[in-house]
Design a protein around this motif. Structure first.
Motif, PDB file in Angstrom:
ATOM      1  N   VAL A   5       0.862  -1.186   0.000  1.00 28.92           N
ATOM      2  CA  VAL A   5       0.000   0.000   0.000  1.00 28.92           C
ATOM      3  C   VAL A   5       0.900   1.239   0.000  1.00 28.92           C
ATOM      4  CG1 VAL A   5      -1.801   1.277   1.215  1.00 28.92           C
ATOM      5  CG2 VAL A   5      -1.783  -1.236   1.297  1.00 28.92           C
ATOM      6  N   MET A   6       0.733   2.081  -1.014  1.00 29.90           N
ATOM      7  CA  MET A   6       1.542   3.300  -1.123  1.00 29.90           C
ATOM      8  C   MET A   6       0.892   4.418  -0.303  1.00 29.90           C
ATOM      9  SD  MET A   6       3.880   2.172  -3.118  1.00 29.90           S
ATOM     10  CE  MET A   6       4.782   3.703  -3.431  1.00 29.90           C
ATOM     11  N   ILE A   7       1.704   5.094   0.489  1.00 28.02           N
ATOM     12  CA  ILE A   7       1.211   6.128   1.399  1.00 28.02           C
ATOM     13  C   ILE A   7       1.642   7.499   0.877  1.00 28.02           C
ATOM     14  CG2 ILE A   7       1.209   6.940   3.795  1.00 28.02           C
ATOM     15  CD1 ILE A   7       0.146   4.070   3.485  1.00 28.02           C
ATOM     16  N   PRO A   8       0.717   8.442   0.698  1.00 28.26           N
ATOM     17  CA  PRO A   8       1.113   9.778   0.228  1.00 28.26           C
ATOM     18  C   PRO A   8       1.787  10.574   1.344  1.00 28.26           C
ATOM     19  CG  PRO A   8      -1.209   9.789   0.773  1.00 28.26           C
ATOM     20  CD  PRO A   8      -0.723   8.359   0.971  1.00 28.26           C
ATOM     21  N   THR A   9       2.562  11.561   0.963  1.00 27.00           N
ATOM     22  CA  THR A   9       3.327  12.352   1.940  1.00 27.00           C
ATOM     23  C   THR A   9       2.488  12.836   3.129  1.00 27.00           C
ATOM     24  OG1 THR A   9       4.778  13.079   0.154  1.00 27.00           O
ATOM     25  CG2 THR A   9       4.878  14.320   2.207  1.00 27.00           C
ATOM     26  N   ASP A  16       4.875   6.196  10.577  1.00 32.27           N
ATOM     27  CA  ASP A  16       6.306   6.185  10.906  1.00 32.27           C
ATOM     28  C   ASP A  16       7.164   6.617   9.718  1.00 32.27           C
ATOM     29  OD1 ASP A  16       5.585   5.242  13.404  1.00 32.27           O
ATOM     30  OD2 ASP A  16       5.876   3.130  12.855  1.00 32.27           O
ATOM     31  N   ARG A  17       6.649   7.570   8.923  1.00 39.76           N
ATOM     32  CA  ARG A  17       7.368   8.144   7.777  1.00 39.76           C
ATOM     33  C   ARG A  17       7.546   7.170   6.615  1.00 39.76           C
ATOM     34  NH1 ARG A  17       7.082  13.510   7.964  1.00 39.76           N
ATOM     35  NH2 ARG A  17       7.182  14.166  10.122  1.00 39.76           N
ATOM     36  N   LYS A  18       6.888   6.014   6.674  1.00 37.69           N
ATOM     37  CA  LYS A  18       7.044   5.051   5.580  1.00 37.69           C
ATOM     38  C   LYS A  18       6.227   5.486   4.367  1.00 37.69           C
ATOM     39  CE  LYS A  18       7.825   1.201   8.715  1.00 37.69           C
ATOM     40  NZ  LYS A  18       7.168   0.077   9.425  1.00 37.69           N
ATOM     41  N   ASP A  19       6.808   5.357   3.174  1.00 38.56           N
ATOM     42  CA  ASP A  19       6.064   5.706   1.966  1.00 38.56           C
ATOM     43  C   ASP A  19       5.299   4.526   1.401  1.00 38.56           C
ATOM     44  OD1 ASP A  19       8.133   4.270   0.903  1.00 38.56           O
ATOM     45  OD2 ASP A  19       8.931   5.892  -0.338  1.00 38.56           O
ATOM     46  N   SER A  20       5.554   3.339   1.930  1.00 43.17           N
ATOM     47  CA  SER A  20       4.740   2.169   1.572  1.00 43.17           C
ATOM     48  C   SER A  20       4.790   1.185   2.722  1.00 43.17           C
ATOM     49  CB  SER A  20       5.245   1.519   0.278  1.00 43.17           C
ATOM     50  OG  SER A  20       6.491   0.904   0.491  1.00 43.17           O
ATOM     51  N   LEU A  35      -4.375  -1.734   8.030  1.00 41.62           N
ATOM     52  CA  LEU A  35      -3.489  -0.564   8.056  1.00 41.62           C
ATOM     53  C   LEU A  35      -3.778   0.317   9.273  1.00 41.62           C
ATOM     54  CD1 LEU A  35      -1.311   0.863   6.265  1.00 41.62           C
ATOM     55  CD2 LEU A  35      -3.193   2.117   5.198  1.00 41.62           C
ATOM     56  N   THR A  36      -5.068   0.506   9.548  1.00 38.58           N
ATOM     57  CA  THR A  36      -5.430   1.391  10.657  1.00 38.58           C
ATOM     58  C   THR A  36      -5.318   0.690  12.021  1.00 38.58           C
ATOM     59  OG1 THR A  36      -7.783   0.879  10.314  1.00 38.58           O
ATOM     60  CG2 THR A  36      -6.915   2.878   9.279  1.00 38.58           C
ATOM     61  N   VAL A  37      -5.212  -0.637  11.993  1.00 36.58           N
ATOM     62  CA  VAL A  37      -4.877  -1.346  13.236  1.00 36.58           C
ATOM     63  C   VAL A  37      -3.383  -1.185  13.512  1.00 36.58           C
ATOM     64  CG1 VAL A  37      -4.638  -3.626  14.302  1.00 36.58           C
ATOM     65  CG2 VAL A  37      -6.770  -3.004  13.134  1.00 36.58           C
ATOM     66  N   ASN A  38      -2.590  -1.373  12.459  1.00 37.96           N
ATOM     67  CA  ASN A  38      -1.136  -1.259  12.622  1.00 37.96           C
ATOM     68  C   ASN A  38      -0.701   0.164  12.934  1.00 37.96           C
ATOM     69  OD1 ASN A  38      -1.195  -3.928  11.929  1.00 37.96           O
ATOM     70  ND2 ASN A  38      -0.142  -3.713   9.962  1.00 37.96           N
ATOM     71  N   TYR A  39      -1.438   1.139  12.372  1.00 39.64           N
ATOM     72  CA  TYR A  39      -1.103   2.555  12.581  1.00 39.64           C
ATOM     73  C   TYR A  39      -2.374   3.251  13.063  1.00 39.64           C
ATOM     74  CZ  TYR A  39       2.947   1.194   9.864  1.00 39.64           C
ATOM     75  OH  TYR A  39       4.079   0.547   9.432  1.00 39.64           O
ATOM     76  N   ALA A  40      -2.608   3.162  14.352  1.00 39.53           N
ATOM     77  CA  ALA A  40      -3.900   3.558  14.921  1.00 39.53           C
ATOM     78  C   ALA A  40      -4.239   5.032  14.671  1.00 39.53           C
ATOM     79  CB  ALA A  40      -3.915   3.257  16.410  1.00 39.53           C
ATOM     80  N   THR A  41      -3.231   5.898  14.717  1.00 46.40           N
ATOM     81  CA  THR A  41      -3.530   7.326  14.553  1.00 46.40           C
ATOM     82  C   THR A  41      -3.934   7.665  13.118  1.00 46.40           C
ATOM     83  OG1 THR A  41      -1.191   7.797  14.176  1.00 46.40           O
ATOM     84  CG2 THR A  41      -2.020   8.107  16.412  1.00 46.40           C
TER      85      THR A  41
END
Lengths: 94, 152
Positions: A5-9, A16-20, A35-41
């Protein structure tokens, strides 16, 4: 099964600053859930209070907008790349 | 805090004048050190809204993607966006809020009777409830020099 999954800026502040990232799931909805479980915020930025994807969020499977596929029920495999791409809208008072 | 130089600010104002009475829009690219963003360059984007461009703007996902790739080529990132409010104050509307992207800086320039007026920068609150105005520092110097200084 992991799907990239590609994450936009603008959302990398919450991954955690990851782009994917690679997450498990058989559909786009499952990927976003994971994704939202792994990165709750990230959740409150992807989804509004009514549980819908926010206005700026567009999700693509490879180059296809999921609105023209099966929305969040769109099936994915590890060969696919899912991209979250913002659209930016706004303007003055009508 | 958002930093940009006079040239960038001038280009934003010029873009706003050129599109008046319609809204202009663009992308701010640069660097973020965690405390402040520094704009190294601006990318003008054609307002993709098909109607009511006097009160609405749109940067499509395709244009956003292009901007992010362009930023990456320059070794920088997307820092935010700018747009104009023709004959309307330089503060976010409810429509801006409803479509806002987190973390990013939103520069809004008001244009009064064809001439640029106030310029303010805003950031979405973490709970998406409202925009908060952020300090906007305008510096001297060219874009690239500013970025190199920042890297150093």
């Amino acid at each position: 099964m992991g799907v990239k999954v590609m994450i936009p800026t603008p959302l990398r502040a919450y991954t955690d600053r990851k782009d994917s990232v690679v997450v498990d799931g058989a559909t786009v909805g499952e990927l976003l859930d994971r994704l939202t479980v792994n990165y709750a915020t990230l959740k409150k930025h992807l989804y509004s209070d009514d549980g819908k994807l926010r206005n700026f969020v567009n999700v693509y499977v490879n180059d296809e907008d999921i609105r023209y596929l099966q929305h969040e029920q769109t099936k994915v495999s590890e060969k696919d790349v899912v991209s979250i791409i913002p659209s930016i809208a706004g303007g003055g008072v009508e | 805090m958002l930093r940009l130089n006079h040239t960038a600010l001038h280009r934003i104002k010029l873009h706003a004048m050129q599109t008046y009475p319609e809204e202009c829009c663009g992308v701010l690219i640069g660097r973020d050190d965690g405390e402040r963003k520094t704009v190294c360059d601006i990318l003008e984007i054609k307002n993709a809204k098909e109607e009511n461009r006097a009160r609405r703007f749109l940067i499509t996902p395709e244009d956003y993607k292009w901007a992010e790739e362009r930023a990456r080529e320059e070794g920088v990132d997307v820092m935010g966006f700018y747009h104009s409010h023709p004959d309307h104050p330089a503060r976010p509307s409810q429509f801006d809020l409803d479509h806002a992207v987190p973390w990013c800086s939103y520069i809004i320039v008001s244009v009064e009777a064809g001439l640029p007026a106030a310029v303010n920068s805003w950031v979405l609150m973490d709970d998406h409830s409202e925009f908060s105005e952020e300090q906007l520092d305008v510096l001297d110097g060219e874009f690239i020099r500013q970025c190199k200084q920042y890297q150093a």
